[in-house]
Design an enzyme around this catalytic site. Structure first.
Site, PDB file in Angstrom:
ATOM      1  CG  ASN A  92      -1.844   1.226   1.205  1.00  0.00           C
ATOM      2  OD1 ASN A  92      -2.445   1.536   0.185  1.00  0.00           O
ATOM      3  ND2 ASN A  92      -1.960   1.903   2.327  1.00  0.00           N
ATOM      4  CD  GLU A  93      -1.325   5.748   0.270  1.00  0.00           C
ATOM      5  OE1 GLU A  93      -0.669   6.314   1.166  1.00  0.00           O
ATOM      6  OE2 GLU A  93      -2.480   6.067  -0.026  1.00  0.00           O
TER       7      GLU A  93
END
Length: 156
Positions: free
Chosen positions: A102-103
């Site tokens: 994630n990110e």
């Protein structure tokens, strides 16, 4: 809703392993089940805001993902499926979606992310071929890796 987790005793533990060991993962999965929704796990690929594990040392993160999937979907003859049953939910939750990372753009470039993604992808698909895996990035031009679903993040 029958809550099998121990929210009142939350110790602030971090990570999926700690979450399903103390019942928090069951709470998430039961909430989704009660709402008629599909729960989704997002797994750490070995990075954080101020730390990064070498891509050759991410096996514990992969194992954590496999253990969490087994908790959600494994039969009661498995270690984590038995734990789920002991936490009050003998039937598998039928987890369908898992996002890998994630990110991570602040720490990894496209090639570095996809190397990690593929390590997770291969390990998970070997044991759970029907689970839908989600890649998380904004680098999806000319992608050659097997990406089923994309969670594209764009920032200005």
């Amino acid at each position: 809703m029958a809550v099998t987790g121990k929210i009142a005793d939350d110790d602030g533990a971090f990570g999926l392993t700690e979450a399903f060991l103390d019942g928090k993962t069951g709470v998430l999965l039961e909430l989704a089940e009660d709402l008629g929704a599909n729960a989704m796990f997002v797994v750490n690929i070995g990075i954080g805001h101020d730390w990064r594990v070498d891509e050759n040392d991410i096996d514990p993160f992969i194992q954590e993902a496999l253990d969490a999937i087994e908790y959600a979907n494994g039969g009661t003859e498995t270690f984590y499926g038995r734990m789920r049953a002991q936490n009050g939910h003998p039937e598998p939750f039928n987890l369908k979606y898992l996002e890998i990372g994630n990110e991570q753009e602040f720490m990894l470039n496209r090639d570095d992310y996809m190397k990690r993604y593929m390590q997770f992808y291969n390990a998970i698909k070997t044991r759970w071929p029907d689970l839908h895996l989600i890649a998380n990035s904004y680098w999806f031009d000319d992608i050659t890796e097997p990406v089923e679903l994309k969670d594209e993040h764009y920032y200005d």
